[in-house]
Design an enzyme around this catalytic site. Structure first.
Site, PDB file in Angstrom:
ATOM      1  N   GLY A  53      19.386   1.530  12.602  1.00 59.23           N
ATOM      2  CA  GLY A  53      20.591   0.886  12.123  1.00 59.23           C
ATOM      3  C   GLY A  53      20.404  -0.234  11.127  1.00 59.23           C
ATOM      4  N   CYS A  96      10.815  11.317  18.755  1.00 61.18           N
ATOM      5  CA  CYS A  96      11.610  12.430  18.231  1.00 61.18           C
ATOM      6  C   CYS A  96      12.227  13.224  19.381  1.00 61.18           C
ATOM      7  CB  CYS A  96      10.741  13.336  17.376  1.00 61.18           C
ATOM      8  SG  CYS A  96      11.645  14.732  16.670  1.00 61.18           S
ATOM      9  N   GLN A 152       1.934   9.858  10.611  1.00 60.51           N
ATOM     10  CA  GLN A 152       2.502   9.964  11.953  1.00 60.51           C
ATOM     11  C   GLN A 152       2.129  11.309  12.548  1.00 60.51           C
ATOM     12  OE1 GLN A 152       6.764  10.642  13.151  1.00 60.51           O
ATOM     13  NE2 GLN A 152       6.559   8.557  13.977  1.00 60.51           N
ATOM     14  N   PRO A 183       9.198   7.218   9.002  1.00 61.11           N
ATOM     15  CA  PRO A 183       8.880   8.640   8.812  1.00 61.11           C
ATOM     16  C   PRO A 183      10.120   9.473   9.065  1.00 61.11           C
ATOM     17  CG  PRO A 183       8.021   7.853  10.922  1.00 61.11           C
ATOM     18  CD  PRO A 183       8.576   6.657  10.209  1.00 61.11           C
ATOM     19  N   MET A 184      10.459  10.359   8.135  1.00 62.28           N
ATOM     20  CA  MET A 184      11.673  11.171   8.261  1.00 62.28           C
ATOM     21  C   MET A 184      11.366  12.602   7.844  1.00 62.28           C
ATOM     22  SD  MET A 184      14.547   8.473   6.833  1.00 62.28           S
ATOM     23  CE  MET A 184      13.467   7.734   5.587  1.00 62.28           C
ATOM     24  N   GLY A 228      15.144   3.277   7.826  1.00 65.35           N
ATOM     25  CA  GLY A 228      15.101   4.721   7.659  1.00 65.35           C
ATOM     26  C   GLY A 228      16.077   5.248   6.644  1.00 65.35           C
TER      27      GLY A 228
END
Length: 331
Positions: free
Chosen positions: A208, A95, A65, A12-13, A228
């Protein structure tokens, strides 16, 4: 939830993984689990739910989310999300933004593992779909061994169905959210130790992961991997997910075929009054490494933002990319 459900997912971004992005990623992989941007409980309970939670059936499997810290609100938001048809509800405990801290949710909840367990228990009691947590190794001066163990103990006792661990601490004092994605060092070994200590808990790794080959290497020790920024910035790499991680044929042959596959969704959205740029902004990295990729991006970033831009505009951008040079991507 089985470990295979978490085997590979796109993170989720915020401002990125909206419904158009998820529909695009679904053309690249049928098996990857997709996640919404974080949605706060206040927005779910009091905001425009259809706009915030609506999604296309082609997105399945897809998880929502949630951000929040009040158990009753989280339970009700989870129930509402389940009603929309989501396959999983995920609680954000990772977050690090100031806004999130001010609302007492996100990464700052790493300091309150017992409370996180209470939240998970409330959500579990409200829904039938799996409830998972996405967290960090710890925050600020916390010992990652103690902090992650305490959180895992609390959520396991509450019945959590899986834990997704961003393998970095979050520094809530002194680092911006952007810096928190890169500056704190990665510690994959800590996540592996968590899994070995709790073999019955489904554990996925985030942070990463640059290629599907990277993801595959981590699956030797863990149940899942969440990718991500690499998935967003170089989306064509997702074409390798189904064959490399699930033993199934890729849904499209290459990036060019992906555009055509996505074209049906784009046409339908345009007919509903959506603007082309809302969809194509998620595609700018699709042809990275090919001659013409820069021209493709430029066309979509200029002509593609006009009010009259349509599917022909997208196809004109694709026509600027060379088909002669084979794609050379790590699997």
């Amino acid at each position: 939830m089985t470990p295979e459900d978490l085997r590979f997912s796109v993170a989720p971004m915020m401002d990125w993984t909206d419904r158009h992005c998820r529909a695009f990623h679904r053309t690249l992989s049928k098996r990857a689990r997709l996640y919404t941007e974080m949605v706060t409980t206040g927005a779910v309970l009091h905001g425009p739910r259809a706009r915030l939670l609506g999604f296309s059936r082609i997105e399945h499997p897809v998880a929502v989310q949630l951000g929040g810290s009040d158990p009753a609100d989280l339970a009700e938001a989870a129930r509402i999300a389940e009603g929309f048809g989501y396959d999983e509800v995920n609680l954000n405990v990772g977050c690090p933004s100031d806004r999130v801290q001010d609302g007492r949710f996100g990464a700052c909840l790493m300091r309150e593992p017992v409370h996180v367990g209470t939240c998970v228990a409330a959500m579990k009691a409200a829904v039938r779909v799996p409830v998972t947590v996405k967290c960090r190794l710890g925050v600020d001066d916390q010992d990652p061994e103690e902090a992650l163990d305490a959180l895992a103990d609390a959520v396991v006792a509450a019945g959590v169905d899986g834990l997704i661990v961003h393998a970095r601490k979050a520094w809530l004092r002194g680092l911006s959210p952007k810096e928190n994605r890169d500056v704190p060092p990665l510690d994959y070994a800590r996540v592996v130790r968590l899994k070995r200590a709790r073999p019955d808990l489904a554990v996925a790794l985030n942070g990463g992961i640059g290629t599907v080959a990277d993801a595959k290497s981590h699956l030797v020790n863990l149940d899942g991997v969440m990718m991500g920024r690499a998935a967003y910035g170089d989306p064509a790499g997702l074409i390798a997910v189904d064959p490399e991680l699930f033993g199934q044929a890729a849904p499209v042959a290459d990036a060019f075929a992906a555009v055509e596959a996505y074209g049906t969704y784009v046409a339908d959205a345009l007919a509903r009054g959506e603007c082309l740029h809302a969809m194509t902004r998620h595609m700018l990295g699709l042809f990275n490494g090919r001659p013409g990729a820069r021209a493709f991006r430029r066309h979509l970033s200029t002509v593609g933002t006009r009010d009259d831009a349509d599917l022909a505009t997208l196809r004109a951008a694709v026509a600027l990319v060379s088909r002669e040079v084979p794609e050379r991507r790590a699997a």
